[in-house]
Design a protein around this motif. Sequence first.
Motif, PDB file in Angstrom:
ATOM      1  N   PHE A  22       0.790  -1.229   0.000  1.00  0.00           N
ATOM      2  CA  PHE A  22       0.000   0.000   0.000  1.00  0.00           C
ATOM      3  C   PHE A  22       0.827   1.287   0.000  1.00  0.00           C
ATOM      4  CE2 PHE A  22      -2.187   3.521   1.972  1.00  0.00           C
ATOM      5  CZ  PHE A  22      -3.238   3.668   1.078  1.00  0.00           C
ATOM      6  N   PRO A  23       1.850   1.420   0.882  1.00  0.00           N
ATOM      7  CA  PRO A  23       2.621   2.678   0.874  1.00  0.00           C
ATOM      8  C   PRO A  23       3.192   3.010  -0.504  1.00  0.00           C
ATOM      9  CG  PRO A  23       3.153   1.402   2.810  1.00  0.00           C
ATOM     10  CD  PRO A  23       2.292   0.517   1.951  1.00  0.00           C
ATOM     11  N   ILE A  24       3.656   1.980  -1.220  1.00  0.00           N
ATOM     12  CA  ILE A  24       4.217   2.224  -2.551  1.00  0.00           C
ATOM     13  C   ILE A  24       3.111   2.674  -3.499  1.00  0.00           C
ATOM     14  CG2 ILE A  24       5.444   1.154  -4.499  1.00  0.00           C
ATOM     15  CD1 ILE A  24       6.690  -0.774  -2.469  1.00  0.00           C
ATOM     16  N   TRP A  26       0.334   4.115  -2.700  1.00  0.00           N
ATOM     17  CA  TRP A  26      -0.115   5.457  -2.318  1.00  0.00           C
ATOM     18  C   TRP A  26       0.835   6.508  -2.870  1.00  0.00           C
ATOM     19  CZ3 TRP A  26      -4.449   7.359  -1.644  1.00  0.00           C
ATOM     20  CH2 TRP A  26      -4.655   8.570  -0.989  1.00  0.00           C
ATOM     21  N   MET A  27       2.126   6.182  -2.888  1.00  0.00           N
ATOM     22  CA  MET A  27       3.116   7.094  -3.439  1.00  0.00           C
ATOM     23  C   MET A  27       2.872   7.291  -4.941  1.00  0.00           C
ATOM     24  SD  MET A  27       7.207   6.609  -3.140  1.00  0.00           S
ATOM     25  CE  MET A  27       7.382   5.195  -4.219  1.00  0.00           C
ATOM     26  N   THR A  30      -0.211   9.442  -5.364  1.00  0.00           N
ATOM     27  CA  THR A  30       0.080  10.843  -5.048  1.00  0.00           C
ATOM     28  C   THR A  30       0.840  11.506  -6.190  1.00  0.00           C
ATOM     29  OG1 THR A  30       0.238  10.168  -2.753  1.00  0.00           O
ATOM     30  CG2 THR A  30       1.016  12.375  -3.278  1.00  0.00           C
ATOM     31  N   PHE A  39      -2.245  17.218  -1.349  1.00  0.00           N
ATOM     32  CA  PHE A  39      -2.145  17.732   0.017  1.00  0.00           C
ATOM     33  C   PHE A  39      -3.540  18.073   0.497  1.00  0.00           C
ATOM     34  CE2 PHE A  39      -0.530  20.980   3.140  1.00  0.00           C
ATOM     35  CZ  PHE A  39       0.228  20.090   3.873  1.00  0.00           C
ATOM     36  N   SER A  40      -4.313  17.029   0.795  1.00  0.00           N
ATOM     37  CA  SER A  40      -5.695  17.283   1.171  1.00  0.00           C
ATOM     38  C   SER A  40      -6.054  16.439   2.382  1.00  0.00           C
ATOM     39  CB  SER A  40      -6.608  16.984  -0.027  1.00  0.00           C
ATOM     40  OG  SER A  40      -7.541  15.988   0.300  1.00  0.00           O
ATOM     41  N   MET A  41      -6.879  17.002   3.249  1.00  0.00           N
ATOM     42  CA  MET A  41      -7.192  16.310   4.499  1.00  0.00           C
ATOM     43  C   MET A  41      -8.007  15.053   4.265  1.00  0.00           C
ATOM     44  SD  MET A  41      -7.765  19.211   7.405  1.00  0.00           S
ATOM     45  CE  MET A  41      -8.267  18.078   8.684  1.00  0.00           C
ATOM     46  N   PRO A  43      -8.245  12.215   1.712  1.00  0.00           N
ATOM     47  CA  PRO A  43      -7.528  11.704   0.546  1.00  0.00           C
ATOM     48  C   PRO A  43      -8.479  11.398  -0.606  1.00  0.00           C
ATOM     49  CG  PRO A  43      -7.465  10.138   2.373  1.00  0.00           C
ATOM     50  CD  PRO A  43      -8.074  11.390   2.900  1.00  0.00           C
ATOM     51  N   PHE A  45      -9.380   9.204  -3.596  1.00  0.00           N
ATOM     52  CA  PHE A  45      -9.069   7.906  -4.176  1.00  0.00           C
ATOM     53  C   PHE A  45      -9.444   7.881  -5.658  1.00  0.00           C
ATOM     54  CE2 PHE A  45      -9.474   7.016   0.349  1.00  0.00           C
ATOM     55  CZ  PHE A  45      -8.304   6.304   0.563  1.00  0.00           C
TER      56      PHE A  45
ATOM     57  N   LEU B 137       8.230   9.131   2.627  1.00  0.00           N
ATOM     58  CA  LEU B 137       6.902   8.576   2.375  1.00  0.00           C
ATOM     59  C   LEU B 137       6.132   8.397   3.689  1.00  0.00           C
ATOM     60  CD1 LEU B 137       4.885   7.098   0.474  1.00  0.00           C
ATOM     61  CD2 LEU B 137       6.293   5.078   0.699  1.00  0.00           C
ATOM     62  N   TYR B 147      -2.420  15.736   7.282  1.00  0.00           N
ATOM     63  CA  TYR B 147      -2.703  15.367   5.901  1.00  0.00           C
ATOM     64  C   TYR B 147      -2.338  13.928   5.545  1.00  0.00           C
ATOM     65  CZ  TYR B 147      -3.398  20.355   5.521  1.00  0.00           C
ATOM     66  OH  TYR B 147      -3.854  21.623   5.698  1.00  0.00           O
ATOM     67  N   ARG B 155      -9.395   9.684  11.931  1.00  0.00           N
ATOM     68  CA  ARG B 155     -10.524  10.610  12.078  1.00  0.00           C
ATOM     69  C   ARG B 155     -11.815   9.941  11.633  1.00  0.00           C
ATOM     70  NH1 ARG B 155      -7.034  14.587  10.166  1.00  0.00           N
ATOM     71  NH2 ARG B 155      -7.792  14.266   8.057  1.00  0.00           N
TER      72      ARG B 155
END
Lengths: 272, 309
Positions: A22-24, A26-27, A30, A39-41, A43, A45, B137, B147, B155
């Motif tokens: 997942f982290p990859i 998500w990168m 992004t 850069f949004s509170m 996310p 998808f 990351l 963020y 949240r």
Amino acid sequence: MEQKSSLGLAVIGWLVAIVMFFPILWMVLTALKTEQSAFSMVPEFVFTPTLESFKTALSQNAGYWHYAFNSLFTSVMSTLIGLALAIPAAYAMAFYPSKRTDFTLVWMVSTKFIPAVGVLIPIFLVYKTLGLIDNNWGLIALFVGMNLPIMVWMVYSYFKDVPKDIVEAAEIDGASTLATMFRVILPLALPGLASTGLLALILAWNESFWSLTMADHNAATLAAFIASFKSAEGLFWAKMSAASVMTVAPIIVLGWFAQKQMVRGLTFGAVK
Amino acid sequence: MSNDAVANAGDTASHQGAKRHGPPVKRLMAPAVLFLMVWMIVPLAMTVYYAFENYNLMMPTMRGFAGLGNFEILLTDGTFWAALGHTLTLVMACLAITVSLGLVLALLFNKTFLGRGVARTLAISPFFVMPVVTGLLFKNMLLHPVYGIVSWAMRTLGFEPIDWFAHYPMFSVILMISWEWTPFALLILLTGLQSLPEDQIEAVRLDGASRLQEFRHIVIPHLGQVLYVVVMLESIFFLTSFAEIYATTSGGPGTATTNLPYYIYQNAFFQYDIGLSSAAAIAAVILANIFAFFLIRFVAGNLNAGGQR
């Protein structure tokens, strides 16, 4: 019964894979966003992908190419030099073993266990005197030193798989040691040499300690480029992600192919 | 000197015998051995030398033999002991997480299921991510207090988001390193599982052994060796963790995540204290060698028993 349990396994297995990856992912996502939506509170998808951030990261100003060139140059050169040093040494030990061969091999592994910080200070001072700080060749030499023990071991273990009779037969035919090595053994061990090179390339490309301490700008690699986003605090997440994707993607893909060799090389042949 | 003598003797022998004997073994080995000497052994010796010197780049005139002075300063420096503690915490926690998780995942991926190859490939990918990238990351897109996607998830679930790197810095660093290295443990343990002695397993199954017995008496002993290698190699890498810390906490807040490599880096590059940082480097080398000692013994033993497996 069997069907059911394997379905359950598949669900768990895929869940694990997705969590780890997942982290990859998500990168990558992004990197395909605009800076605002990155850069949004909450996310996003679902969004319209854009290559804008890649373009910014690749533009002259941001200088991705400068760092990418340094990364490529240092990792390729260090791999080639490493192979040039490792092949003859491994060849001598594999085909002409002596009482001291085992000692030499173990000594080489033991140099791998000197932590980099253990030699950092003298190398920094000597490099400063010789003008090798912020110099591609200074980094290349360090990468060679870092990878050489692994490379000798790997090449050695591949040479060991070649039947010794072949060397003897070639020598009886009157071939010199060098001719035997280049014309007979190297072609046979080529797949093994390629995997050794691949592993060395991956390790050198990802190397961060020396790249961050021994280079400023001229010789700075992608590790330094990415680290320069450290203080950006949300201003350039999309661009940072795009640069990171371009840094990581080639190596992940190479890594997928090098899984088996990785095990053999990094465990010094203890696990095959 | 004596090396030359041996080499000459070898040459003479080759001239006496048929030409095909007397390969230039020394000349083939020399480049690699010399290289490692110059780039590893000589600097290490210099580190030892500096550790006994008064040497600060800011005070070039005050050089000279320091005796055990640097070590005295080191041993009374609270930050050094904290760094040593952080280093050990990091190694132990990351070992516990990566090895246990790696073992469970290796057992999982050793079973056949739909798309196993692809799933395994995805799961091991974190290992190939450059440490600096991992750092940024996690610090930004994942764990940012406002963020980051984790904050959003918290949240959404009705929790207060946490500023991970400020309030749980060590935990965050451990999390990152474990994410990178669990795939390594998984990959090596899986390779170990796949080289299990199938015939032995068949035999105990025919004897009516339960799955648990099979696991305890065949799998664990065989995996024991592989586990040993994983633990030793990982400890050596964890001992020298640097880039993940450099890219995220810079050793902070305060000195909360300053480990030994980072402590040495700071003393050398920001305090310019060559003597003190060399003394700390000696401590790091000794620590690494305690772990390496066991691994090298194992590798050397394996070398002699090479033909068996």
